[in-house]
Scaffold this active site. Sequence first.
Site, mmCIF file in Angstrom:
data_model
loop_
_atom_site.group_PDB
_atom_site.id
_atom_site.type_symbol
_atom_site.label_atom_id
_atom_site.label_comp_id
_atom_site.label_asym_id
_atom_site.label_seq_id
_atom_site.Cartn_x
_atom_site.Cartn_y
_atom_site.Cartn_z
ATOM 1 N N CYS A 30 -96.733 30.703 -53.286
ATOM 2 C CA CYS A 30 -96.802 32.117 -52.479
ATOM 3 C C CYS A 30 -94.862 33.288 -52.304
ATOM 4 C CB CYS A 30 -97.611 31.876 -51.019
ATOM 5 S SG CYS A 30 -96.134 30.790 -49.762
ATOM 6 N N SER A 31 -94.381 32.080 -53.369
ATOM 7 C CA SER A 31 -92.997 32.255 -52.540
ATOM 8 C C SER A 31 -92.734 33.617 -53.336
ATOM 9 C CB SER A 31 -91.912 31.473 -54.017
ATOM 10 O OG SER A 31 -92.266 31.947 -55.092
#
Length: 311
Positions: free
Chosen positions: A65-66
């Site tokens: 999810c960066s």
Amino acid sequence: MGYKLAGYDVLGNVEIDPQMMALYKRNQNPRFSFQIPIQEFKEIPDDELPAELFDLDILDGSPPCSVFSIAGKREKKWGKEHHFREGQAKQKLDDLFFDFLDVVEKLRPRVVVAENVRGMIIGLAKGYVALVKRRFEQLGYRVQLFLLNSATMGVPQKRERIFFIAHRKDLQLPKLVLQFHERPVLYKEVRSGRGRPLDPNTLTYKRWLNRRPRDDSFGDITKRINGKVSNFNSILVKDDRVPNTIASNSCFIRYDEPYYISDMDIIRIQTFPRDYDFMGADVQYVCGMSVPPLMMKGIASAIYDQWLSIA
């Protein structure tokens, strides 16, 4: 670990990272493991997969999810290939959620849980969330979106995460209710040992000497002294506060003495078991990239009580 604490059996996993797979096997001992990209897993013919993986009670996933994190220039990363971690293949990280949903379509679990960062519900990323919800609906699932703070769930950490939780429409289940009101667990209740000392010859140490009771991070110190925020990812950890989110790329320094917090502090703040075998991996990285087990236990227990026990 959270599912096991809630009484579930964990059957298997799909993992691209060799080091994380080794950790998972050592500590979880799953029956079925696939060390391949999820794009390859979803292409495996159904008759070549174990029958136990179909019609699961719960399929759980946390697509990297960066690119949705509120830290950094996230929108500029969308639609581009990145190395999520050194040694891994380049991937479009914002596509991985839909790869996960392709696995949902393939395995048809009764319930789906997908965790991600709070940044997914902020700004332009809301459009992405709408696409995820639409895909769930197209697959025949009724989905709910929850923003949860682990500090309300018995975890000594203010970790906010969103959870997509869905069930197959044919099960005709009621809306899930997630309400947690555990008392806050303060840092002094889990504090243990010492980490590395601050080097007296560094700028970090000089900034630490200039801390004030209202400062929560080194960003507060630099703003007061230099007129601009820098070093904001160096966090001051105070005995009478619930610790901030354990992130893989932040520094956590004790307010009352010039030391980093200890590895055991991190393990306790993340509610990992004391005997977890990190096999030489960086403790903060492993914990920072994980959902706290106690947080997941609360969610998994509620899903069983409200859904699976009556389905």
